[in-house]
Scaffold this motif. Structure first.
Motif, PDB file in Angstrom:
ATOM      1  N   SER A 232       0.800  -1.228   0.000  1.00 50.04           N
ATOM      2  CA  SER A 232       0.000   0.000   0.000  1.00 50.04           C
ATOM      3  C   SER A 232       0.835   1.282   0.000  1.00 50.04           C
ATOM      4  N   ILE A 233       2.129   1.168   0.268  1.00 52.07           N
ATOM      5  CA  ILE A 233       2.979   2.365   0.372  1.00 52.07           C
ATOM      6  C   ILE A 233       3.274   2.924  -1.024  1.00 52.07           C
ATOM      7  N   ALA A 234       3.218   4.260  -1.147  1.00 52.62           N
ATOM      8  CA  ALA A 234       3.547   4.898  -2.424  1.00 52.62           C
ATOM      9  C   ALA A 234       5.062   4.897  -2.629  1.00 52.62           C
ATOM     10  N   LEU A 235       5.476   4.752  -3.899  1.00 45.36           N
ATOM     11  CA  LEU A 235       6.918   4.730  -4.197  1.00 45.36           C
ATOM     12  C   LEU A 235       7.600   6.016  -3.743  1.00 45.36           C
ATOM     13  N   GLY A 236       6.837   7.127  -3.815  1.00 45.91           N
ATOM     14  CA  GLY A 236       7.387   8.413  -3.374  1.00 45.91           C
ATOM     15  C   GLY A 236       7.880   8.369  -1.936  1.00 45.91           C
ATOM     16  N   ASP A 237       7.314   7.462  -1.125  1.00 44.30           N
ATOM     17  CA  ASP A 237       7.732   7.368   0.274  1.00 44.30           C
ATOM     18  C   ASP A 237       8.872   6.373   0.490  1.00 44.30           C
ATOM     19  N   VAL A 238       9.190   5.583  -0.513  1.00 38.27           N
ATOM     20  CA  VAL A 238      10.269   4.599  -0.391  1.00 38.27           C
ATOM     21  C   VAL A 238      11.535   5.125  -1.063  1.00 38.27           C
ATOM     22  N   MET A 239      11.328   5.902  -2.121  1.00 34.36           N
ATOM     23  CA  MET A 239      12.462   6.266  -2.977  1.00 34.36           C
ATOM     24  C   MET A 239      13.462   7.188  -2.265  1.00 34.36           C
ATOM     25  N   LYS A 240      14.681   7.166  -2.822  1.00 39.98           N
ATOM     26  CA  LYS A 240      15.716   8.089  -2.379  1.00 39.98           C
ATOM     27  C   LYS A 240      15.709   9.251  -3.372  1.00 39.98           C
ATOM     28  N   ARG A 241      15.604  10.489  -2.862  1.00 40.04           N
ATOM     29  CA  ARG A 241      15.543  11.626  -3.781  1.00 40.04           C
ATOM     30  C   ARG A 241      16.922  12.001  -4.319  1.00 40.04           C
ATOM     31  N   ASP A 242      17.920  11.776  -3.511  1.00 44.47           N
ATOM     32  CA  ASP A 242      19.271  12.191  -3.876  1.00 44.47           C
ATOM     33  C   ASP A 242      19.918  11.095  -4.716  1.00 44.47           C
ATOM     34  N   GLN A 243      19.982  11.294  -6.009  1.00 46.30           N
ATOM     35  CA  GLN A 243      20.582  10.249  -6.841  1.00 46.30           C
ATOM     36  C   GLN A 243      21.625  10.844  -7.778  1.00 46.30           C
ATOM     37  N   THR A 244      22.525  10.010  -8.252  1.00 43.72           N
ATOM     38  CA  THR A 244      23.553  10.455  -9.173  1.00 43.72           C
ATOM     39  C   THR A 244      23.019  10.341 -10.594  1.00 43.72           C
ATOM     40  N   LEU A 245      22.918  11.472 -11.280  1.00 44.19           N
ATOM     41  CA  LEU A 245      22.454  11.462 -12.662  1.00 44.19           C
ATOM     42  C   LEU A 245      23.648  11.637 -13.590  1.00 44.19           C
ATOM     43  N   ILE A 246      23.629  10.916 -14.679  1.00 43.30           N
ATOM     44  CA  ILE A 246      24.749  10.977 -15.620  1.00 43.30           C
ATOM     45  C   ILE A 246      24.334  11.725 -16.871  1.00 43.30           C
ATOM     46  N   PRO A 247      24.970  12.879 -17.162  1.00 44.22           N
ATOM     47  CA  PRO A 247      24.656  13.579 -18.412  1.00 44.22           C
ATOM     48  C   PRO A 247      25.043  12.710 -19.610  1.00 44.22           C
ATOM     49  N   ALA A 248      24.191  12.666 -20.627  1.00 43.66           N
ATOM     50  CA  ALA A 248      24.417  11.769 -21.762  1.00 43.66           C
ATOM     51  C   ALA A 248      25.730  12.077 -22.485  1.00 43.66           C
ATOM     52  N   MET A 249      26.211  13.327 -22.379  1.00 41.32           N
ATOM     53  CA  MET A 249      27.435  13.684 -23.089  1.00 41.32           C
ATOM     54  C   MET A 249      28.694  13.416 -22.264  1.00 41.32           C
ATOM     55  N   LYS A 261      33.303   6.071  -7.355  1.00 42.65           N
ATOM     56  CA  LYS A 261      33.271   6.986  -6.221  1.00 42.65           C
ATOM     57  C   LYS A 261      32.018   6.798  -5.385  1.00 42.65           C
ATOM     58  N   TYR A 262      30.859   6.657  -6.053  1.00 46.81           N
ATOM     59  CA  TYR A 262      29.614   6.584  -5.309  1.00 46.81           C
ATOM     60  C   TYR A 262      29.110   5.149  -5.152  1.00 46.81           C
ATOM     61  N   GLY A 263      29.932   4.172  -5.535  1.00 42.86           N
ATOM     62  CA  GLY A 263      29.538   2.765  -5.356  1.00 42.86           C
ATOM     63  C   GLY A 263      28.224   2.416  -6.026  1.00 42.86           C
ATOM     64  N   LEU A 264      28.033   2.864  -7.287  1.00 40.03           N
ATOM     65  CA  LEU A 264      26.746   2.677  -7.961  1.00 40.03           C
ATOM     66  C   LEU A 264      26.619   1.284  -8.577  1.00 40.03           C
ATOM     67  N   ILE A 265      25.389   0.789  -8.624  1.00 33.42           N
ATOM     68  CA  ILE A 265      25.078  -0.451  -9.338  1.00 33.42           C
ATOM     69  C   ILE A 265      24.487  -0.101 -10.700  1.00 33.42           C
ATOM     70  N   SER A 266      23.621   0.897 -10.701  1.00 26.82           N
ATOM     71  CA  SER A 266      23.117   1.433 -11.963  1.00 26.82           C
ATOM     72  C   SER A 266      22.798   2.900 -11.731  1.00 26.82           C
ATOM     73  N   ALA A 267      22.651   3.640 -12.829  1.00 29.74           N
ATOM     74  CA  ALA A 267      22.363   5.066 -12.677  1.00 29.74           C
ATOM     75  C   ALA A 267      21.612   5.557 -13.907  1.00 29.74           C
ATOM     76  N   ALA A 268      20.781   6.596 -13.701  1.00 34.27           N
ATOM     77  CA  ALA A 268      19.983   7.162 -14.778  1.00 34.27           C
ATOM     78  C   ALA A 268      20.834   8.082 -15.645  1.00 34.27           C
TER      79      ALA A 268
END
Lengths: 483, 483
Positions: A232-249, A261-268
């Motif tokens: 029943s919980i909304a994703l907005g309440d589970v998600m982490k807002r602070d994420q590493t975004l990768i510019p396409a260029m 550096k940030y120990g990422l598994i995947s990133a947007a």
């Protein structure tokens, strides 16, 4: 002893057998009859494939290769030379899956693809994920590229063309265009139901991106967080807002450093307008990390790509350029020696000793340069600490210089004269400290000029240490009237 | 123009503002006021922290550092020297979280931990995951280790002691002891309910291991497969049976290569009896991949660890050993020159030209050696293709040798005599081909003797190319009666 005294029962036998087998090979990929302890294909196994190939026993070849993991089939192909490779590929057509093609070394893959007709390559490309398909196509001639793109389904073609529109080695070129993105308000239950529907999902994914109406990422949810949260919980309440975004260029080297550096598994990955356009996962990044970290040794030695599968012509062309540059620096050093020709004629010991000063200086310079280049590559050496690192390296250089100077100075004093010993000791200290200075400043200067410090530094550092070595030694010998 | 003709309303303003902000900085970690385009801390930002520290404005320092990611706080600490680092750490005690400590460079962390009392280190260790806690403790003195272990909760102590019982740089030492393992018969629904219970779960995980009664892994389920499968299905029907298992005693270098080769995100670690004892995840591996791939350049140059944070004493000790070894090889080369002293006395041109032959040979040898060492490290060069690679390198060497020989031979013929030109050309070909041979065979020989080919190869290769350079050039000059 005790075992002999009672009859074995079935349980004993089974357990003993199992234990032994598992104790001996806890992993079927490691202690296999085909793999050695370094997890590479055994010489005997490769030989048996070779023998079967030569004897034309296609069935036997197939049976040998069939149990291998696709990554190991790729390794096997790489071990053969060009002609045998084609014969082997023909013998195991069914096993030449897209996974095998994706795992092949770039040079080997390019060579094999060039030998295939466009529709066969297109067939392979369609089975691959976009990022692997792009890798398959990007190095081919434009004509071949066009022919293959024409054979593809429109959807795949558009994805690949979009990737090719980004420069090589950028996130946009390398990213995967399949990902899961959902709006903030949906619940964990909604998401699970949507995923169970299973339409157009990527084969594997590790996080779900949360986007707003304009498709801008606003947060991210690792799958493990979703699995432990009530429906029943909304994703907005589970998600982490602070994420590493990768510019396409962004360049792949910077992407790799961000993952580290940030120990990422995947990133947007986002475009210039901040819209989510793809994702990068760490399994694609590990190759880049290894490539970028490993290439410095090759670049510093002037070995270019340094891949053992690189065609000889290309290897020759990149290496000889470097050797010609070094010939230039060696000639400069020779000019310095020539200037002291009269002194050498009078005292041949100078000719005997002078390469020692140049050689140790060269080694000391290479050490400092390797440390500096590595620190720059890892973003550890920045404008904020350059001065501190320079001071540090000069202190190490002074310690090294004095140590070596004492050793060679004493030996020279005993064998030749005390004065010549003093000259070589002094020249050695001067040259090792110069090497420390050059080893830091040359790569830092190239980095500030936006040039890869690994590529050109060693020609300059060697030139400086060679010239200074000969000049300091021969010059001091003349100045102090050894001759 | 159009915009001027109608009054702006609130929506326009907000949108314009947002677009601009997002267009300008799609990622707050990249185009930040604190970070430069390479995602390192800006010089100005570091200076402002320095200034605030010097002025003793602890509050201002805290406010500056507070918005940083833990990895960037770690970077910031590394940029300062030892004393300023302690002052900074004291000013931001609240921000010195376990994440920051885990991200610190090994040398910096060790130095900072040694300055803290045992109970403070124990407090940090308790917040860390086992693998990070082990890293924190393993390099400390045994006394310090014992004092810290005594302060830990029994559970954490046992986990850390178990890790320390494995040799350094093995999977057992590095693995995470928290993972999710369930029996084969439970359903997706059971698993989700169990996970929602949330007891003692690792913070992040990417796969669920399926084990039998003896705790042997029988399969694995990626979380994305679980999420897309209906509740009623048994895990045994979703899992993949074929998985890569990592023996606990396996060296980290081989673990890293397995992660790369098979594109793993995480993998089960098993003990000698095949029991599941831990897991390794790729975010811990990327550091190892980068370290192992990058260290060859440092090892080949004799720069040891080559870390800019290494204490000067250690840097000196590892580098000077190498320089002393090179002094030995330089002396051998000098002996060869001394043997031809009479010839040099008669014709000083020999002394002028001889370093060129040695230098180019050294460069050519280093190129081949770098390629060979890299191929061995990547498991690309095995017993099955050594001969093919040797042939390949000799062909490249011959091409390089002839090219350089023509250039230097012609120049020497013009400046000195045609005969001396012929001598240096011939000597150059001999030395460059020797360099190619040594560049492959020396590292391969060290590898077969189970020695790291990166460590000792270059001393031997340089010795061979230096000696051969002087010997071939001076020997040919005497044999062909140039003097």
């Amino acid at each position: 002893m005790a075992e002999h005294e009672r009859p074995l029962d079935d349980d004993d036998v089974i357990l003993a057998g199992e234990e032994q087998e598992e104790g001996a090979r806890p992993d079927d990929r490691i202690d296999d009859e085909r793999m050695d302890e370094e997890n590479t294909l055994k010489r005997e196994f490769v030989s048996s494939v070779e023998d079967a190939l030569e004897a034309g026993e296609t069935g036997a070849v197939y049976d040998l290769v069939e149990p291998l993991h696709p990554a190991d089939v790729a390794d096997l192909l790489e071990l053969f030379d060009k002609d045998d490779r084609a014969t082997l590929a023909a013998a195991i057509t069914d096993l030449m899956t897209s996974e095998v093609v994706a795992e092949l070394n770039d040079y080997v893959r390019e060579e094999m693809m060039e030998a295939l007709p466009a529709d066969a390559v297109a067939q392979i490309a369609e089975q691959l994920e976009t990022d692997d398909a792009v890798q398959l196509i990007e190095d081919l001639d434009e004509d071949d590229q066009r022919a293959i793109l024409a054979e593809l389904e429109p959807e795949d073609r558009i994805a690949i063309q979009s990737a090719l529109s980004y420069p090589e080695e950028t996130a946009g070129r390398l990213m995967n265009r399949e990902f899961v993105a959902v709006p903030e308000h949906i619940t964990v239950g909604d998401l699970i139901d949507y995923l169970r529907d299973g339409r157009e999902l990527p084969e594997d994914f590790f996080e779900v991106f949360i986007v707003d109406q304009r498709h801008h990422p606003v947060g991210t949810c690792n799958l493990s967080w979703i699995l432990r949260t009530p429906r029943s919980i909304a994703l907005g309440d589970v998600m982490k807002r602070d994420q590493t975004l990768i510019p396409a260029m962004l360049d792949q080297e910077e992407v790799a450093l961000m993952f580290q550096k940030y120990g990422l598994i995947s990133a947007a990955v986002v475009d210039e307008d901040g819209r989510l356009v793809g994702q990068m996962t760490v399994d694609d990044i590990v190759h880049i990390i290894a490539e970028e970290a490993g290439e410095d040794a090759l670049l510093m030695s002037g070995a270019g790509e340094g891949d053992i599968n690189e065609p000889i012509r290309e290897a020759y062309s990149s290496r000889v350029r470097w050797l010609v540059a070094n010939l230039g620096t060696a000639l400069i050093a020779s000019l310095i020696i020539a200037a002291f020709g009269a002194a050498i004629e009078k005292l041949v010991a100078l000719a005997v000793l002078m390469p020692i000063v140049a050689s140790i200086g060269g080694n000391a310079g290479t050490q400092t340069m390797a440390v500096t280049v590595r620190a720059i590559a890892m973003n550890q050496l920045t404008r904020s600490n350059t001065r501190r690192i320079l001071t540090r390296e000069l202190r190490v250089a002074l310690l090294n210089g004095v140590t070596i100077a004492v050793l060679i100075g004493a030996a020279t004093a005993v064998i030749f004269t005390p004065l010549l010993g003093a000259v070589i000791a002094l020249a050695m200290i001067i040259n090792v400290v110069t090497a420390g200075l050059a080893g830091v400043l040359v790569p830092v200067a190239f980095d500030r000029l936006d040039q890869d410090p690994a590529v050109a530094s060693s020609v300059f550092v060697t030139m400086i240490t060679d010239s200074m070595g000969f000049f300091a030694f021969l010059g001091l010998a003349v100045a102090l009237q050894v001759v």
